[in-house]
Design an enzyme around this catalytic site. Structure first.
Site, PDB file in Angstrom:
ATOM      1  N   ASP A   1      -2.075  -2.130  -4.915  1.00 17.08           N
ATOM      2  CA  ASP A   1      -0.989  -2.645  -3.922  1.00 17.08           C
ATOM      3  C   ASP A   1      -1.442  -4.247  -3.633  1.00 17.08           C
ATOM      4  OD1 ASP A   1       1.396  -1.982  -3.178  1.00 17.08           O
ATOM      5  OD2 ASP A   1       0.930  -1.561  -1.333  1.00 17.08           O
TER       6      ASP A   1
ATOM      7  N   HIS B   1       8.860 -10.632   3.437  1.00 16.07           N
ATOM      8  CA  HIS B   1       8.358  -9.680   4.271  1.00 16.07           C
ATOM      9  C   HIS B   1       6.810 -10.162   4.797  1.00 16.07           C
ATOM     10  CE1 HIS B   1       5.833  -5.626   5.105  1.00 16.07           C
ATOM     11  NE2 HIS B   1       5.090  -5.762   4.736  1.00 16.07           N
TER      12      HIS B   1
ATOM     13  N   GLU C   1       7.449   1.645   3.367  1.00 12.53           N
ATOM     14  CA  GLU C   1       7.483   0.572   2.688  1.00 12.53           C
ATOM     15  C   GLU C   1       8.295   0.150   1.769  1.00 12.53           C
ATOM     16  OE1 GLU C   1       3.920  -1.520   2.475  1.00 12.53           O
ATOM     17  OE2 GLU C   1       3.497  -1.726   4.241  1.00 12.53           O
TER      18      GLU C   1
ATOM     19  N   GLU D   1       8.757  -0.206  -2.724  1.00 19.03           N
ATOM     20  CA  GLU D   1       8.001  -1.487  -3.204  1.00 19.03           C
ATOM     21  C   GLU D   1       8.174  -0.768  -4.605  1.00 19.03           C
ATOM     22  OE1 GLU D   1       4.005  -2.253  -2.405  1.00 19.03           O
ATOM     23  OE2 GLU D   1       3.789  -1.420  -0.755  1.00 19.03           O
TER      24      GLU D   1
ATOM     25  N   ASP E   1       4.873   2.209   0.262  1.00 16.51           N
ATOM     26  CA  ASP E   1       3.338   3.305   0.882  1.00 16.51           C
ATOM     27  C   ASP E   1       3.596   2.895   2.127  1.00 16.51           C
ATOM     28  OD1 ASP E   1       1.296   2.011   0.889  1.00 16.51           O
ATOM     29  OD2 ASP E   1       1.532   0.427   1.497  1.00 16.51           O
TER      30      ASP E   1
ATOM     31  N   ARG F   1       1.273   2.372  11.621  1.00 12.03           N
ATOM     32  CA  ARG F   1       1.656   1.119  12.163  1.00 12.03           C
ATOM     33  C   ARG F   1       0.548   1.108  13.008  1.00 12.03           C
ATOM     34  NH1 ARG F   1       2.873  -1.380   7.326  1.00 12.03           N
ATOM     35  NH2 ARG F   1       4.987  -1.378   6.930  1.00 12.03           N
TER      36      ARG F   1
ATOM     37  N   GLN G   1      -2.745   1.315  11.775  1.00  6.54           N
ATOM     38  CA  GLN G   1      -3.145  -0.157  10.377  1.00  6.54           C
ATOM     39  C   GLN G   1      -3.752  -1.539  11.318  1.00  6.54           C
ATOM     40  OE1 GLN G   1       0.747  -1.474   8.129  1.00  6.54           O
ATOM     41  NE2 GLN G   1      -1.112  -3.352   7.247  1.00  6.54           N
TER      42      GLN G   1
ATOM     43  N   LYS H   1      -2.884   3.778   4.956  1.00  2.00           N
ATOM     44  CA  LYS H   1      -2.216   3.806   4.234  1.00  2.00           C
ATOM     45  C   LYS H   1      -2.478   5.110   2.790  1.00  2.00           C
ATOM     46  CE  LYS H   1      -0.926  -1.376   4.199  1.00  2.00           C
ATOM     47  NZ  LYS H   1       1.055  -0.880   3.967  1.00  2.00           N
TER      48      LYS H   1
ATOM     49  N   THR I   1       1.376   8.451  -0.789  1.00  2.00           N
ATOM     50  CA  THR I   1       2.106   6.975  -1.323  1.00  2.00           C
ATOM     51  C   THR I   1       2.584   8.217  -2.553  1.00  2.00           C
ATOM     52  OG1 THR I   1       0.088   5.682  -1.226  1.00  2.00           O
ATOM     53  CG2 THR I   1       1.475   5.299  -3.106  1.00  2.00           C
TER      54      THR I   1
ATOM     55  N   GLU J   1       9.610  -3.964   9.993  1.00  2.38           N
ATOM     56  CA  GLU J   1      10.722  -5.476   9.998  1.00  2.38           C
ATOM     57  C   GLU J   1      12.143  -5.099  10.798  1.00  2.38           C
ATOM     58  OE1 GLU J   1       9.571  -7.361   5.969  1.00  2.38           O
ATOM     59  OE2 GLU J   1       9.626  -5.514   5.931  1.00  2.38           O
TER      60      GLU J   1
HETATM   61 MN    MN Z   1       2.287  -1.941   0.331  1.00  3.93          MN
END
Ligand code: MN
Length: 442
Positions: free
Chosen positions: A148, A155, A221, A223, A255, A259, A262, A275, A279, A389
């Site tokens: 990834d 971002h 996420e 992507e 993804d 948080r 993380q 993560k 996925t 975000e």
């Molecule tokens: Mn990602």
């Protein structure tokens, strides 16, 4: 911005005037007109049968095993196509992916001609259609490795600002396509039920020890994922001018990210349990031959990441969206609402640059490997490709219809990624949904 409608791969299969004998492929809103022709792996739902490879057309799937058996394939493009259909009829998309772009273009032309109105093959292929509504889809191929990246500069800047207000973008960002090696075993196809992960979190205020429990800041996420077609041997880097030819096609990729896990674990080596629990990718692989528009203009990186072709055609104009349906909305029969929209053009690095960088030290990519772009956010605050975000780090709840709001995902929420390419004078193509629903932690 200059655009290049005469990009090298444009040929008769991209002609917006092409019409298909499959009626639903003529619906202007379909993701799968005859100009798209993405591949997927499917079987009829509720029937215990081997997985088959098919091509999406309108709301149908062309079963390539039946198509090889039932259709004469006698035209000029049909004869080589009959040979190319052999691995696909066996259900082995990876074998076809490894053949590279010339084989892909040859079969694409034959399928395009066969699916056009008044084709010789039409009456035979009519018997080879399976409604998408009657099918279930699997991962298109075995994904051996998953990397990834972090190409979404908006971002990276926004998230960097949340963690380091005075120094949002680290000094390496515009030199190195940042990435990490992800977890391939937990990649699943849409629609996926995603179990909320449990794990360690930073100590609460006044506590000496870290906490443990279900993630309270579960996020998505937005992507794109790129699937590798032909790999490269160990120790032999892929030059950037050949890099995009190593890709078979694109899927949407969520993804999923915890948080709170993380934030506690990511230093010094990057994401791990935050993560690796899930996925999700969309089931239809839109090949690199699909009619994408290629806006020109790129920064000037190191020579191994630079090439006139990449500067001219490396970027892809693709609209990306996230949609959310809460459990309460589903109970009330309400459709998902759109959270945001961005564009793959907003990525700082191109797909070719990701391949060139990934292999420059000698790393071998293999057929079926998956490369994620990283979260693609737009420049505006309401264009965040993650809830981190959009909610300003969980501080500003996002209002939803019916009086609900969200900072992060709650159990029962369904998060959907969508993508389409659309420009005047061309057929709109799409990717289908990449959908996942959050289940409560064990
Ligand atoms: Mn990602």
């Amino acid at each position: 911005m200059t655009t290049t409608p005469d990009f090298a791969t444009l040929d008769e299969t991209h002609d917006p005037a092409l019409r298909s004998w499959v009626p639903s492929a003529e619906d202007p809103a379909t993701d799968f007109p005859i100009q798209n022709l993405p591949f997927g792996r499917f079987r009829r739902r509720g029937i215990d049968e081997p997985w088959r490879i098919g091509v999406a057309i309108g709301d149908q799937i062309l079963d390539l095993k039946l198509a090889r058996e039932q259709c004469p394939w006698s035209g000029p493009a049909g004869t080589p196509a009959f040979a190319l259909l052999e691995p696909l009829a066996r259900g082995d998309l990876a074998a076809f992916m490894s053949m590279g772009p010339a084989a892909r273009r040859t079969l694409r032309l034959a399928l395009s001609q066969a699916l056009r109105v008044d084709s010789v093959e039409g009456p035979f292929l009519e018997l080879c259609l399976v409604p998408q509504a009657a099918a279930e889809l699997s991962l298109p191929c075995t994904i051996g490795d998953y990397t990834d990246f972090y190409t979404g500069i908006h971002h990276a800047t926004t998230v960097g600002t949340l963690f380091r207000p005075d120094n949002p973008l680290l000094p390496n960002y515009k030199w190195v396509p940042i990435g990490y090696h992800g977890r391939a075993s937990s990649i699943r196809v849409s629609p996926q039920a995603v179990r909320r992960p449990r794990g360690q979190k930073a100590p609460a205020a006044g506590d000496a020890a870290p906490g443990f429990g279900p993630s309270a800041r579960l996020d998505h996420e937005l992507e794109l994922g790129a699937l590798v077609g032909r790999g490269n041997p160990l120790g032999e880097p892929v030059p950037i001018e050949e890099a995009e030819d190593r890709l078979f096609g694109l899927v949407l990729l969520n993804d999923w990210s915890a948080r709170d896990l993380q934030a506690w674990e990511y230093q010094p080596l990057g994401p791990f349990l935050a993560k690796n629990f899930a996925t999700t990718i969309s089931p239809w692989v839109v090949t690199m031959e699909a009619p994408f528009e290629r806006p020109a203009g790129d920064p000037h990186p190191m020579p191994y990441l630079d090439h006139p072709g990449n500067r001219g055609f490396g970027a892809i104009d693709l609209t990306l969206e996230t949609w959310l349906q809460t459990g309460a909305m589903r109970d009330r029969g309400e459709a998902p609402v759109k959270l945001m929209q961005s564009n793959l053009r907003d990525a700082y690095w191109t797909l070719a640059q990701l391949i060139a960088h990934h292999t420059v030290g000698g790393c071998n990519l293999q057929t079926g490997d998956l490369l994620g772009t990283g979260t693609i956010s737009g420049p505006a605050p309401d264009q965040g490709g993650s809830l981190l975000e959009l909610s300003r780090g969980g501080k500003v709840p996002i209002a939803l219809p019916g009086g609900e709001s969200r900072t992060f995902l709650e159990d029962g929420d369904t998060l959907v990624l969508r993508a389409h390419a659309q420009r005047p004078g061309a057929r709109r193509i799409g990717f289908g949904d990449c959908s996942g629903t959050v289940m409560q932690a064990p």
